[in-house]
Design an enzyme around this catalytic site. Structure first.
Site, PDB file in Angstrom:
ATOM      1  NE  ARG A  53     -19.017  35.605  -3.846  1.00  0.00           N
ATOM      2  CZ  ARG A  53     -17.915  35.208  -4.468  1.00  0.00           C
ATOM      3  NH1 ARG A  53     -17.886  34.050  -5.072  1.00  0.00           N
ATOM      4  NH2 ARG A  53     -16.862  35.975  -4.485  1.00  0.00           N
TER       5      ARG A  53
ATOM      6  CD  GLU B 101     -19.493  29.559  -2.567  1.00  0.00           C
ATOM      7  OE1 GLU B 101     -19.550  30.190  -3.652  1.00  0.00           O
ATOM      8  OE2 GLU B 101     -18.422  29.103  -2.108  1.00  0.00           O
TER       9      GLU B 101
ATOM     10  CE  LYS C  86      -4.057  23.555  -4.753  1.00  0.00           C
ATOM     11  NZ  LYS C  86      -5.477  23.670  -4.540  1.00  0.00           N
TER      12      LYS C  86
HETATM   13  C1  LIG Z   1     -16.568  32.007  -2.644  1.00  0.00           C
HETATM   14  C2  LIG Z   1     -15.547  31.020  -2.163  1.00  0.00           C
HETATM   15  N1  LIG Z   1     -15.879  29.722  -2.049  1.00  0.00           N
HETATM   16  C3  LIG Z   1     -14.964  28.833  -1.626  1.00  0.00           C
HETATM   17  C4  LIG Z   1     -13.701  29.225  -1.324  1.00  0.00           C
HETATM   18  C5  LIG Z   1     -12.713  28.233  -0.758  1.00  0.00           C
HETATM   19  N2  LIG Z   1     -11.605  28.007  -1.699  1.00  0.00           N
HETATM   20  C6  LIG Z   1     -10.453  28.650  -1.582  1.00  0.00           C
HETATM   21  S1  LIG Z   1      -9.320  28.210  -2.725  1.00  0.00           S
HETATM   22  C7  LIG Z   1     -10.406  27.143  -3.415  1.00  0.00           C
HETATM   23  C8  LIG Z   1      -9.977  26.362  -4.605  1.00  0.00           C
HETATM   24  C9  LIG Z   1      -9.607  27.259  -5.714  1.00  0.00           C
HETATM   25  O1  LIG Z   1      -9.167  26.520  -6.793  1.00  0.00           O
HETATM   26  P1  LIG Z   1      -8.349  27.251  -7.905  1.00  0.00           P
HETATM   27  O2  LIG Z   1      -8.966  28.550  -8.215  1.00  0.00           O
HETATM   28  O3  LIG Z   1      -8.197  26.309  -9.018  1.00  0.00           O
HETATM   29  O4  LIG Z   1      -6.952  27.562  -7.217  1.00  0.00           O
HETATM   30  P2  LIG Z   1      -5.847  26.510  -6.735  1.00  0.00           P
HETATM   31  O5  LIG Z   1      -6.160  26.207  -5.309  1.00  0.00           O
HETATM   32  O6  LIG Z   1      -5.913  25.338  -7.622  1.00  0.00           O
HETATM   33  O7  LIG Z   1      -4.562  27.239  -6.847  1.00  0.00           O
HETATM   34  C10 LIG Z   1     -11.610  27.119  -2.729  1.00  0.00           C
HETATM   35  C11 LIG Z   1     -12.753  26.257  -3.040  1.00  0.00           C
HETATM   36  C12 LIG Z   1     -13.404  30.589  -1.443  1.00  0.00           C
HETATM   37  N3  LIG Z   1     -12.202  31.079  -1.111  1.00  0.00           N
HETATM   38  N4  LIG Z   1     -14.315  31.444  -1.883  1.00  0.00           N
END
Ligand SMILES: Cc1ncc(C[n+]2csc(CCOP(=O)(O)OP(=O)(O)O)c2C)c(N)n1
Ligand SMILES: CC(=O)[C@@H](O)[C@H](O)COP(=O)(O)O
Ligand SMILES: [Mg+2]
Length: 631
Positions: free
Chosen positions: A399, A371, A285
Site C-alpha cells: 500500500r 500504511e 464484535k
Molecule cells: C490494508 C490493510 N491493512 C490491515 C489489514 C488487517 N486488518 C484486517 S481486519 C482489520 C480491522 C478492521 O476493522 P473494521 O473495519 O472495523 O472491521 P471489524 O474487524 O471491526 O469487523 C485489520 C487492521 C488489512 N486487511 N488491510
C-alpha cells in the site's frame, strides 16, 4: 456444544440462496439469524477463521440479502473477513467445513467463487471505491440497481476510504455506504475518527434529529420524504451536519445493527432515496457468543476451538515465533536506545507489539489502517533524529510503495521495516502472501533487505538494520522457524555479508531466508555447497563470486516471487562480473498461490527439501556424483 451435523437448523437448511430468503415472512428472520449464528460459530470452531467480526454481521447480512435484490444489486464487503454469514446464505453453507483450507472456500469474497461476491477484498478500505465504480457503471449502462459498500469503523480510517467518499459525494448514483461501527478494529480503534464516531453515537448533538429520523424510517417512503425535511430543518436549527453530510452523503443513523426491525425498514426506505446514502449501523464484535463479546481481540481470528470451552492457552513449550522474536528485540532495543520509536498500522497483536506498547507507551504509535501514513510518518520522525521501526506485514507494505520511495528512500532516512508475514501465510491465501517484497524493494536505491535464516539471525539482523543510517527491511515469515536459540545480546551481524554453511562440490545453493533449512537437507543428499546469503540487497558479491568461481552451477532459493527476486539479483551480479554459469532459480512461481497449509503449499511450489533436490537433480543431474544422482 454439539456439531452442526446434529443441531437442528430447520429454517437455515431451507435457504439455498438469497431468493429463498426473500420468500420468508419478516417474522421468521429473527429465527433465521439465530440459526445462522449457531451454524457460523460451530463451523468456525472447526476450521478456525475470523470469528468475532462475522458474529457481528449476522443480522446485517440477513437484512441486506432480504431487502436488496442480490446479486443484481451489488454488495461489496470491506476487507471481507466478515463475509461468512454471506457465504452461508449464498449457497456455500455445505462447504463451510473447507473454509481457508487448500481447495476449499476462501476466507474472503472472491469473484470466481460466487456471483454474490461482487468484488475481491481482503486488504481493507477498498469497498467504497469499488461500489462507486459499480454504481457509476450502472448509471452509464442505464441499469437500475443499487451498489452497497459495507465498511467497518477500522477500515474507514484509511485514506483510501476518504478518497472514495470525496469522489462519491458529488455523484448522482445509487450508492449506499453502510458503516458497520463496532468500535473495534482488530484491537481497540484509534484516532480522531474513532472519537468522532463515539461522539455521534453518544447522541449528544444528534439525538433530536435521530429520534425524528427513527420514526420516519419506519414509515412509508412518501411519509419518509416529508419527515426527512422536518428532520433536516431540525438538524439545521440545532445540530451541525455530520462529517458524512459534508461529504455530500445523506447520513442516516446510528441504528442498532442487531435489530432486524430497525435494519429492514431503514434499508427498504433508503432504496427509494436519491443520491449517495450513508447508513451508520452499530454492532457488537462477537455478538451472541459471550466469550467473543468479552474478548473480541482473541476471537478476531482464532484457530480451532471447542465452543463450549472457548480458547485454551497451550501449556506446551512452543518455539517462539518470528513475531515474538521481533517483539522481544523491539523492547530490548528500546530499553537500550531512547531514540527508538515503534509504529504499527493497526496490527499491534499480529506484529508482536503488545508488550512494547505496555512498556513504552510514549514511543508506541498505532496509526490505524493507514500504511501510507505510517511510512511517511516514520520519515518525519527520522528527520528529527529518532529511529523509527515500522512493523508491517509484507503484503500491507504494498500500500505504501510511493511513500517508501519518495518519503523514505529518496531522502535516505534511517527507517527499519520489520516485514512480518514475508512469504506464504497459509489460511489467508494470495491476498496476504508476502511474495513480492524482495522484487519491489530491491529496485529502490538506498534500500537494503535482510533475509534471516532463523530466529537467532532475525534478532541479530534487526540489530544490524537498526545500526544503519539508511532504510533497511528485515523480512521474516509467519510462525516459527528452525527453532535456533535466540541470544539476549543486541549485537548485530556484519552488514551485507553472508556465510558458507556447508561445503560441497560442483553445485552451490544460495539460500535467502528461512528456506536455508530445507536447502541444507537437499544439499546433504546432493553433496552440494550451501551459502546462507542473508542479504538480498546488498548482495555479498565477494562471496558470490568466490562461490561462482569454485562451482559449476548455482541454485538460488527464496520464499518470494522468483521473478525479479534475489535469484534475479544473483544473475545480474554474475552478468556484471562477466561470469557465465548456469543458474537455477527456485522460488514462488508466477501465479497467485491459494490458501492452504503453508508446508503443503511450499511442497507444491517445490520448495521443500525433496522438491529442491528433485529440481536440482533434474537440471544439473550430470554434475552430480552417481550416488547423489540416484538418491
Ligand atoms: C490494508 C490493510 N491493512 C490491515 C489489514 C488487517 N486488518 C484486517 S481486519 C482489520 C480491522 C478492521 O476493522 P473494521 O473495519 O472495523 O472491521 P471489524 O474487524 O471491526 O469487523 C485489520 C487492521 C488489512 N486487511 N488491510
Ligand atoms: C483480515 C486480516 O487482514 C487479518 O485479520 C489477517 O487475517 C491477520 O492475519 P494473521 O493471522 O497472520 O495475523
Ligand atoms: Mg470495527
Amino acid at each position: 456444544m454439539p456439531s452442526n451435523d446434529i443441531i437442528p437448523l430447520p429454517l437455515l437448511s431451507t435457504i439455498e440462496d438469497p431468493a429463498a430468503l426473500r420468500q420468508l415472512p419478516r417474522a421468521q428472520l429473527r429465527t433465521l439469524a439465530d440459526e445462522l449464528r449457531t451454524y457460523l460459530l460451530n463451523s468456525v470452531a472447526k476450521t478456525g477463521g475470523h470469528l468475532s467480526s462475522n458474529l457481528g454481521t449476522v443480522e446485517l447480512t440477513v437484512a441486506l440479502h432480504y431487502v436488496f435484490n442480490t446479486p443484481e444489486d451489488r454488495v461489496v464487503w470491506d476487507v471481507g473477513h466478515q463475509t461468512y454469514p454471506h457465504k452461508i446464505l449464498t449457497g456455500r453453507r455445505d462447504r463451510m467445513h473447507s473454509l481457508r483450507q487448500f481447495g476449499g472456500l476462501s476466507g474472503f469474497p472472491r469473484r470466481d467463487e460466487s456471483p454474490y461476491d461482487t468484488f475481491g477484498t481482503a486488504h481493507s478500505s477498498t469497498s467504497i471505491s469499488a461500489a462507486l465504480g459499480m454504481a457509476l457503471a450502472a448509471r452509464i449502462k442505464g441499469e437500475d440497481r443499487y451498489s452497497v459498500a459495507v465498511i467497518g469503523d477500522g477500515a474507514l480510517t484509511a485514506g483510501m476510504a476518504f478518497e472514495a467518499l470525496n469522489n462519491a459525494g458529488v455523484e448522482d448514483c445509487k450508492l449506499l455506504v453502510i458503516l458497520n461501527d463496532n468500535d473495534m478494529s482488530i484491537s481497540p480503534p484509534v484516532g480522531a475518527l474513532n472519537r468522532y464516531l463515539a461522539q455521534l453515537m453518544s447522541g449528544q448533538f444528534y439525538a433530536a434529529a435521530k429520534n425524528v429520523g427513527k420514526s420516519v424510517l419506519k414509515g412509508a417512503p412518501p411519509l419518509f420524504a416529508l419527515a426527512k425535511r422536518i428532520e433536516e430543518q431540525a438538524k439545521g436549527m440545532v445540530v451541525p451536519a455530520t462529517l458524512f453530510e459534508k461529504f455530500g452523503f445523506n447520513y442516516i443513523g446510528p441504528i442498532d445493527g442487531h435489530d432486524l426491525d430497525s435494519l429492514i425498514p431503514t434499508l427498504e426506505n433508503i432504496k427509494h432515496l436519491k443520491g449517495p446514502q450513508f447508513l451508520h449501523v452499530v454492532t457488537k464484535k462477537g455478538q451472541g457468543y459471550k466469550l467473543a463479546e468479552a474478548d473480541p481481540v482473541a476471537y478476531h481470528g482464532p484457530g480451532k476451538f471447542d465452543p463450549a470451552v472457548g480458547l485454551v492457552k497451550s501449556t506446551a513449550v512452543a518455539k517462539p515465533t518470528f513475531t515474538q522474536v521481533f517483539g522481544q528485540w523491539l523492547c530490548d532495543m528500546a530499553a537500550a536506545d531512547p531514540r527508538l520509536v515503534g509504529i504499527t498500522p493497526a496490527m499491534r497483536e499480529g506484529s508482536g507489539m503488545v508488550e512494547f506498547e505496555k512498556r513504552f507507551p510514549a514511543r508506541y504509535f498505532d496509526v490505524g489502517i493507514a500504511e501510507q501514513h505510517a511510512v511517511t510518518f516514520a520519515g518525519g520522525l527520522a528527520c528529527e533524529g529518532l529511529k523509527p521501526v515500522v512493523a508491517i506485514y509484507s503484503t500491507f507494505l504494498q500500500r505504501a510503495y510511493d511513500q517508501l520511495i519518495h518519503d523514505v528512500a529518496l531522502q535516505n532516512l534511517p527507517v527499519v521495516f520489520a516485514l512480518d508475514r514475508a512469504g506464504l501465510v497459509g489460511a489467508d491465501g494470495a491476498t496476504h502472501a508476502g511474495a513480492y517484497d524482495i522484487p519491489f524493494l530491491r529496485c529502490i536505491p538506498n534500500m537494503s533487505i535482510a533475509c534471516p535464516a532463523d530466529e537467532a539471525e532475525c534478532r541479530q539482523l534487526l540489530s544490524t538494520a537498526f545500526a544503519q543510517n539508511h532504510p533497511v527491511a528485515v523480512r521474516y515469515p509467519r510462525g516459527s522457524g528452525a527453532g535456533v536459540a535466540v541470544q539476549s545480546s543486541l549485537e548485530g551481524l556484519p552488514f551485507g555479508k553472508g556465510e558458507i554453511r556447508r561445503q560441497g562440490q560442483s553445485i552451490a545453493i544460495l539460500a535467502f531466508g528461512t528456506l536455508l533449512q530445507p536447502a541444507l537437507v537437499a544439499a546433504e543428499a546432493l553433496g552440494a555447497t550451501v551459502v546462507n546469503m542473508r542479504w538480498a540487497k546488498p548482495l555479498d558479491t565477494a562471496l558470490l563470486l568466490q562461490v561462482a568461481n569454485s562451482h559449476q552451477a548455482l541454485v538460488t532459493v527464496e520464499e518470494g516471487a522468483t521473478m525479479g527476486g534475489a535469484g534475479s539479483a544473483v544473475l545480474e551480479a554474475l552478468q556484471a562480473a562477466g561470469l557465465e554459469l548456469p543458474v537455477l532459480q527456485l522460488g514462488l512461481a508466477d501465479e497467485f498461490i491459494e490458501h492452504g497449509d503453508p508446508a503443503y503449499l511450499l511442497q507444491l511450489q517445490g520448495l521443500d527439501a525433496k522438491g529442491m533436490q528433485a529440481s536440482i537433480a533434474q537440471r544439473f543431474g550430470a554434475l552430480l556424483a552417481p550416488a547423489a544422482r540416484a538418491a
